[in-house]
Design an enzyme around this catalytic site. Structure first.
Site, PDB file in Angstrom:
ATOM      1  N   CYS A  54      38.632  34.040  30.545  1.00  0.00           N
ATOM      2  CA  CYS A  54      38.486  32.908  31.451  1.00  0.00           C
ATOM      3  C   CYS A  54      37.194  32.163  31.126  1.00  0.00           C
ATOM      4  O   CYS A  54      36.129  32.781  31.007  1.00  0.00           O
ATOM      5  CB  CYS A  54      38.474  33.395  32.895  1.00  0.00           C
ATOM      6  SG  CYS A  54      38.253  32.070  34.099  1.00  0.00           S
ATOM      7  N   CYS A  57      34.753  32.735  34.418  1.00  0.00           N
ATOM      8  CA  CYS A  57      34.178  34.022  34.824  1.00  0.00           C
ATOM      9  C   CYS A  57      34.156  35.074  33.716  1.00  0.00           C
ATOM     10  O   CYS A  57      33.576  36.144  33.909  1.00  0.00           O
ATOM     11  CB  CYS A  57      34.910  34.567  36.051  1.00  0.00           C
ATOM     12  SG  CYS A  57      36.591  35.160  35.724  1.00  0.00           S
ATOM     13  N   CYS A 102      43.420  32.180  36.977  1.00  0.00           N
ATOM     14  CA  CYS A 102      42.695  33.434  36.775  1.00  0.00           C
ATOM     15  C   CYS A 102      42.720  34.208  38.090  1.00  0.00           C
ATOM     16  O   CYS A 102      42.392  33.662  39.149  1.00  0.00           O
ATOM     17  CB  CYS A 102      41.257  33.146  36.360  1.00  0.00           C
ATOM     18  SG  CYS A 102      40.211  34.621  36.252  1.00  0.00           S
ATOM     19  N   CYS A 105      38.781  34.524  39.495  1.00  0.00           N
ATOM     20  CA  CYS A 105      38.011  33.393  40.042  1.00  0.00           C
ATOM     21  C   CYS A 105      38.892  32.243  40.514  1.00  0.00           C
ATOM     22  O   CYS A 105      38.380  31.246  41.004  1.00  0.00           O
ATOM     23  CB  CYS A 105      36.993  32.891  39.027  1.00  0.00           C
ATOM     24  SG  CYS A 105      37.716  31.994  37.632  1.00  0.00           S
ATOM     25  N   CYS A 125      51.401  28.359  28.729  1.00  0.00           N
ATOM     26  CA  CYS A 125      50.846  27.163  28.097  1.00  0.00           C
ATOM     27  C   CYS A 125      49.476  26.916  28.744  1.00  0.00           C
ATOM     28  O   CYS A 125      49.404  26.493  29.902  1.00  0.00           O
ATOM     29  CB  CYS A 125      51.813  26.007  28.335  1.00  0.00           C
ATOM     30  SG  CYS A 125      51.447  24.529  27.420  1.00  0.00           S
TER      31      CYS A 125
END
Length: 140
Positions: A54, A57, A102, A105, A125
């Site tokens: 991510c 985070c 995510c 976060c 995607c």
């Protein structure tokens, strides 16, 4: 129902903190559900072994072995790492899609579609702007 332990692991920041941490483009994509232009992302053509994390985070999201060239213009994956992503119904843009965020976060990553290759048949995607990349040890 959310487990108390799960809630404690969530990353929480104010919008001002996110903006300062991410910069304008990443903030637009990750926090405002934006989309980068197709074929413009830094990680689209990345073929190195490692983990896609991510961009907000640092949580591992996708393994490089699940990445493939979908021709869509965005990095595409067949499956996330464990339960690293959450899926939500997205009614924007005049259609119904499944948004991917995510799990740690709640940053917007992209969308998942049922037109990918085996074994899952899924195409995650994902915007390059919402990702970071950590190569496998020993790689440049």
């Amino acid at each position: 129902m959310t487990d108390i332990g799960e809630a404690e692991t969530k990353v929480q920041r104010t919008e001002e903190e996110w903006r300062a941490l991410l910069g304008e483009e990443r903030y637009r994509v990750l926090r405002k559900s934006g989309t980068e232009a197709p074929f413009s992302g830094d990680l689209l053509n990345n073929k190195a072994d490692g983990a896609y994390v991510c961009g907000a985070c640092g949580e591992p999201l996708f393994d490089s072995h699940t990445k493939y060239d979908s021709g869509s213009g965005w990095p595409s994956f067949t499956a996330p790492v464990g339960e690293a992503v959450d899926e939500h119904s997205d009614q924007s843009a005049g259609m119904t899609r499944v948004e991917v965020r995510c799990a740690k976060c709640e940053g917007h990553l992209g969308h998942v579609f049922p037109d990918g290759p085996g074994p899952t048949g899924l195409r995650y995607c994902i915007n390059s702007a919402s990702l970071g990349f950590k190569p496998t040890d020993g790689e440049a």
